[in-house]
Design a protein around this motif. Structure first.
Motif, PDB file in Angstrom:
ATOM      1  N   PHE A   1       0.801  -1.269  -0.045  1.00  0.00           N
ATOM      2  CA  PHE A   1       0.146   0.024   0.068  1.00  0.00           C
ATOM      3  C   PHE A   1       0.842   1.327  -0.054  1.00  0.00           C
ATOM      4  O   PHE A   1       0.632   2.180  -0.660  1.00  0.00           O
ATOM      5  N   MET A   2       2.056   1.212   0.816  1.00  0.00           N
ATOM      6  CA  MET A   2       2.806   2.633   1.006  1.00  0.00           C
ATOM      7  C   MET A   2       3.569   2.567  -0.231  1.00  0.00           C
ATOM      8  O   MET A   2       3.901   3.789  -0.709  1.00  0.00           O
ATOM      9  N   LEU A   3       3.898   1.604  -0.915  1.00  0.00           N
ATOM     10  CA  LEU A   3       4.755   1.779  -2.171  1.00  0.00           C
ATOM     11  C   LEU A   3       4.095   2.586  -3.191  1.00  0.00           C
ATOM     12  O   LEU A   3       4.433   3.406  -3.771  1.00  0.00           O
ATOM     13  N   GLY A   4       2.600   2.414  -3.126  1.00  0.00           N
ATOM     14  CA  GLY A   4       1.912   3.139  -4.031  1.00  0.00           C
ATOM     15  C   GLY A   4       1.633   4.744  -3.496  1.00  0.00           C
ATOM     16  O   GLY A   4       1.636   5.580  -4.309  1.00  0.00           O
ATOM     17  N   VAL A   5       1.390   4.800  -2.290  1.00  0.00           N
ATOM     18  CA  VAL A   5       1.285   6.053  -1.650  1.00  0.00           C
ATOM     19  C   VAL A   5       2.572   7.140  -1.920  1.00  0.00           C
ATOM     20  O   VAL A   5       2.521   7.971  -2.255  1.00  0.00           O
ATOM     21  N   GLU A   6       3.636   6.192  -1.659  1.00  0.00           N
ATOM     22  CA  GLU A   6       4.920   7.150  -1.734  1.00  0.00           C
ATOM     23  C   GLU A   6       5.170   7.125  -3.250  1.00  0.00           C
ATOM     24  O   GLU A   6       5.802   8.369  -3.551  1.00  0.00           O
ATOM     25  N   ALA A   7       4.754   6.581  -4.171  1.00  0.00           N
ATOM     26  CA  ALA A   7       5.167   6.836  -5.584  1.00  0.00           C
ATOM     27  C   ALA A   7       4.485   8.056  -5.866  1.00  0.00           C
ATOM     28  O   ALA A   7       4.943   8.982  -6.720  1.00  0.00           O
TER      29      ALA A   7
ATOM     30  N   ALA B   1      10.711  11.552  -0.890  1.00  0.00           N
ATOM     31  CA  ALA B   1      11.551  10.160  -1.115  1.00  0.00           C
ATOM     32  C   ALA B   1      10.589   8.871  -0.772  1.00  0.00           C
ATOM     33  O   ALA B   1       9.576   8.967  -0.187  1.00  0.00           O
ATOM     34  N   GLU B   2      10.876   8.055  -1.687  1.00  0.00           N
ATOM     35  CA  GLU B   2      10.095   6.809  -1.380  1.00  0.00           C
ATOM     36  C   GLU B   2      10.868   5.855  -0.674  1.00  0.00           C
ATOM     37  O   GLU B   2      11.745   4.995  -1.011  1.00  0.00           O
ATOM     38  N   LEU B   3      10.620   5.861   0.712  1.00  0.00           N
ATOM     39  CA  LEU B   3      11.245   5.122   1.649  1.00  0.00           C
ATOM     40  C   LEU B   3      11.027   3.567   1.582  1.00  0.00           C
ATOM     41  O   LEU B   3      12.071   3.080   1.657  1.00  0.00           O
ATOM     42  N   THR B   4       9.986   3.074   1.324  1.00  0.00           N
ATOM     43  CA  THR B   4       9.743   1.752   1.169  1.00  0.00           C
ATOM     44  C   THR B   4      10.536   1.066   0.124  1.00  0.00           C
ATOM     45  O   THR B   4      11.059   0.099   0.429  1.00  0.00           O
ATOM     46  N   LEU B   5      10.586   1.680  -0.950  1.00  0.00           N
ATOM     47  CA  LEU B   5      11.191   1.126  -2.159  1.00  0.00           C
ATOM     48  C   LEU B   5      12.744   1.335  -1.942  1.00  0.00           C
ATOM     49  O   LEU B   5      13.414   0.212  -2.257  1.00  0.00           O
ATOM     50  N   ASN B   6      13.180   2.025  -1.398  1.00  0.00           N
ATOM     51  CA  ASN B   6      14.607   2.366  -1.414  1.00  0.00           C
ATOM     52  C   ASN B   6      15.200   2.109  -0.164  1.00  0.00           C
ATOM     53  O   ASN B   6      16.652   2.021   0.029  1.00  0.00           O
ATOM     54  N   TYR B   7      14.606   2.010   1.050  1.00  0.00           N
ATOM     55  CA  TYR B   7      15.075   1.921   2.425  1.00  0.00           C
ATOM     56  C   TYR B   7      14.242   0.782   3.152  1.00  0.00           C
ATOM     57  O   TYR B   7      13.702   1.193   4.284  1.00  0.00           O
ATOM     58  N   PRO B   8      14.141  -0.420   2.678  1.00  0.00           N
ATOM     59  CA  PRO B   8      13.518  -1.530   3.214  1.00  0.00           C
ATOM     60  C   PRO B   8      13.978  -1.841   4.895  1.00  0.00           C
ATOM     61  O   PRO B   8      13.147  -1.999   5.754  1.00  0.00           O
ATOM     62  N   ASP B   9      15.270  -1.513   5.185  1.00  0.00           N
ATOM     63  CA  ASP B   9      15.754  -1.672   6.761  1.00  0.00           C
ATOM     64  C   ASP B   9      14.933  -0.822   7.583  1.00  0.00           C
ATOM     65  O   ASP B   9      14.871  -1.077   8.588  1.00  0.00           O
ATOM     66  N   PHE B  10      15.094   0.446   6.810  1.00  0.00           N
ATOM     67  CA  PHE B  10      14.526   1.516   7.692  1.00  0.00           C
ATOM     68  C   PHE B  10      13.133   1.479   7.908  1.00  0.00           C
ATOM     69  O   PHE B  10      12.563   1.503   9.159  1.00  0.00           O
ATOM     70  N   VAL B  11      12.417   1.119   6.831  1.00  0.00           N
ATOM     71  CA  VAL B  11      10.902   0.905   7.233  1.00  0.00           C
ATOM     72  C   VAL B  11      10.519  -0.285   8.021  1.00  0.00           C
ATOM     73  O   VAL B  11       9.445  -0.352   8.618  1.00  0.00           O
ATOM     74  N   ASN B  12      11.307  -1.261   7.933  1.00  0.00           N
ATOM     75  CA  ASN B  12      10.947  -2.402   8.785  1.00  0.00           C
ATOM     76  C   ASN B  12      11.630  -2.271  10.187  1.00  0.00           C
ATOM     77  O   ASN B  12      11.326  -3.290  11.025  1.00  0.00           O
ATOM     78  N   SER B  13      12.255  -1.271  10.620  1.00  0.00           N
ATOM     79  CA  SER B  13      12.804  -0.986  11.922  1.00  0.00           C
ATOM     80  C   SER B  13      11.668  -0.878  13.061  1.00  0.00           C
ATOM     81  O   SER B  13      10.677  -0.069  12.630  1.00  0.00           O
ATOM     82  N   ARG B  14      11.668  -1.658  14.098  1.00  0.00           N
ATOM     83  CA  ARG B  14      10.608  -1.348  14.883  1.00  0.00           C
ATOM     84  C   ARG B  14      10.212  -0.015  15.588  1.00  0.00           C
ATOM     85  O   ARG B  14       9.551   0.420  16.068  1.00  0.00           O
ATOM     86  N   VAL B  15      11.539   0.905  15.478  1.00  0.00           N
ATOM     87  CA  VAL B  15      11.699   2.029  15.992  1.00  0.00           C
ATOM     88  C   VAL B  15      10.657   2.874  15.183  1.00  0.00           C
ATOM     89  O   VAL B  15      10.427   4.183  15.544  1.00  0.00           O
ATOM     90  N   ASN B  16      10.510   2.516  14.059  1.00  0.00           N
ATOM     91  CA  ASN B  16       9.769   3.498  12.926  1.00  0.00           C
ATOM     92  C   ASN B  16       8.298   2.977  12.844  1.00  0.00           C
ATOM     93  O   ASN B  16       7.691   3.584  11.800  1.00  0.00           O
TER      94      ASN B  16
END
Length: 543
Positions: free
Chosen positions: A479-485, A494-509
């Motif tokens: 869903f967020m890949l579409g939102v961020e596109a 910035a398209e965070l989910t596409l380019n920074y998977p480690d960041f978006v999957n971090s629990r602190v986020n």
């Protein structure tokens, strides 16, 4: 409007049209699964660019849809549950299904079937439940892996090497290798390991040893330790309701939304009813290999053939009778052994009482689980319960489609999920050609070349198979890949989910809302200061 030109090209070569209709939009979205609906939702909220979403199915949902059998049993397109890394996603889902009565909340109860035992998930954290000889073998392997990791200073070259370094040979041989082959339909040695992140639990040797000595199990692990599920309509109902929040004038489903041809040079798409849609930007959630074929681009088609995927068979079995004690409150279950074709079973009737017919509905018994005929074919009342199974297929792991249902029912008996005399009142089987986007060794090289080439044509290929990244392929990610596109197209975000998977999957986020690029990089500095390992990739398309 940043990212979108003010005018379309003045002259366009004509495409043959059945009815001569022509539509001009700023942004065209292909596909009404989670990714396409995310893009459409965001474009509708921004209320600036003109947009249209199209899909060849009459019902939105894509690979997150739900089927209903003639008998009234519901089955999702594979195992889907709602857990989220994004507050924005939660807000949109809650808008679509706003009432407490719309949902059931669940604590995950999952096991691995091994040597006739139910070992709590994750397997590698609960070897205390194994026979003693297996415990010793697994512990020895973990100790060897821990010792070797102290002297190795290179990254694992593939998933198999990652497994050996993290859990050792014992767990690799009895669980990780056979199970992952059943899931991915390729050997672990042919997969890279950048996709792993939070999806595979790395065991704590001290804790595992303690649990073995004390004969204890480990607690729940992972982002889906708790989840929610729609009370009605299965997972697909979520996306039907999200689509209902969009204006109908901006949607074309069914034959009116089927893509026949993508003319990237002239920025237009020919639909199934003969309509031509002229666009400035295109968000495509089609499988990227199917997209480039629709573009008639031989070079990109050849490149996309290096991407590997597996096919998924979803099998459903509806049973008459009260839910047996052996099933209990189990959610989904894993099967690494070769006594059954399926790698995962979901007790789908446990997710909602509305996933099967009411007990008062009369259904005839089709067969007993052992294949024998029932004494009577007269329709009788329930209650009913159901199991949903998943089987993978690929060129490296062929299956027999003609015997799919009997083979899997026998597998249910072999694993004691069904008794031979259980009354089966409904069966379901559907094959999904693109089931899993395999993180193969070749994937990164292909995506680094393919996705930027498409984006240079103003085509944003996003989604589970659009961007081909399993690590950001859950419903919330998609869903967020579409939102961020959409945000990137309109605002340059910035398209965070596409380019920074480690960041978006971090629990602190887990509680963040939409942020722009500047906020993101500012937050990255803060996270690094706290010592959380995040590895941005400088804006390319690596995971």
């Amino acid at each position: 409007m940043a990212g979108i030109g003010a005018d379309h090209k003045a002259h366009k070569r004509q495409i043959s049209k059945a009815n001569g209709q022509e539509v001009d939009v700023d942004v065209l979205v292909i596909g009404a699964g989670p990714t396409g609906l995310g893009a459409a939702k965001r474009l509708h909220q921004i209320d600036g660019p003109s947009w249209l979403i199209v899909d060849n199915s009459e019902i939105p949902g894509g690979l997150a849809s739900t089927d209903i059998t003639p008998e009234g049993f519901l089955y999702d397109v594979g195992g889907h549950v709602i857990f989220s890394h994004y507050k924005y996603f939660d807000d949109c889902i809650d808008e679509a299904l706003p009432n407490e009565s719309d949902w059931y909340q669940h604590q995950r109860i999952s096991y691995v079937r091994y040597k006739g035992l139910w070992v709590p998930y994750p397997f590698q954290n609960n070897i205390s439940m194994l026979p003693k000889d297996d415990q010793v073998m697994c512990l020895e392997g973990m100790i060897d892996a821990t010792m070797e990791s102290r002297v190795v200073n290179t990254k694992p070259k593939d998933f198999d090497e990652w497994i050996m370094r993290n859990v050792g040979e014992g767990i690799a041989n009895i669980f990780m290798r056979p199970y992952n082959y059943k899931v991915w339909a390729v050997p672990t040695s042919k997969m890279q390991c950048q996709w792993l992140g939070e999806r595979v639990a790395a065991p704590n040797l001290k804790l595992v040893t303690k649990n073995v000595v004390l004969n204890k199990t480990a607690g729940n692990w992972g982002p889906n330790a708790t989840f929610r599920f729609p009370a009605h309509g299965g997972t697909g109902n979520i996306w039907i309701k999200v689509a209902e929040t969009l204006p109908k004038k901006n949607t074309r489903f069914g034959e009116h939304g089927r893509v026949q041809l993508v003319d990237a040079d002239n920025k237009r798409v020919l639909l199934g009813d003969g309509t031509t849609v002229n666009y400035q930007k295109l968000v495509s959630t089609m499988a990227v290999d199917s997209l480039v074929e629709a573009m008639r681009d031989e070079a990109l088609t050849k490149l996309s053939k290096e991407l590997f995927f597996s096919t998924t068979h979803v099998i459903g079995v509806g049973i008459r009778g009260a839910r047996p004690e052996r099933i209990g409150d189990k959610c989904w279950l894993y099967f690494p052994e070769d006594n059954c074709p399926f790698y995962r079973a979901t007790i789908f009737s446990n997710y909602s009482p509305n996933n099967q017919p009411a007990a008062s509905k009369k259904l005839a018994t089709m067969q007993l689980a052992d294949g024998s005929k029932p004494e009577s074919t007269e329709a009788k009342e329930g209650p009913y319960w159901s199991i949903m199974l998943e089987v993978s297929e690929s060129s490296m792991k062929p299956v027999n489609g003609e015997t799919m249902i009997p083979d899997n029912i026998q597998g249910l008996i072999n694993t004691e999920m069904l008794s031979p005399t259980d009354e089966i009142v409904s069966v379901y089987h559907r094959r999904f050609d693109h089931g899993y986007p395999t993180p193969s060794l070749e994937r990164e090289g292909v995506l680094k070349e393919l996705l930027p080439k498409l984006q240079a044509m103003d085509i944003y290929s996003r989604g589970r198979f659009g961007s081909w990244r399993y690590e950001v392929g859950n419903q919330d990610h998609s869903f967020m890949l579409g939102v961020e596109a959409a945000d990137h197209i309109v605002n340059g975000a910035a398209e965070l989910t596409l380019n920074y998977p480690d960041f978006v999957n971090s629990r602190v986020n887990s509680e963040r809302r939409l942020v722009d690029g500047a906020q993101f990089f500012k937050s990255m500095k803060g996270i690094r200061a706290e010592g959380v390992p995040v590895r941005p990739k400088g804006g390319d398309v690596e995971a």
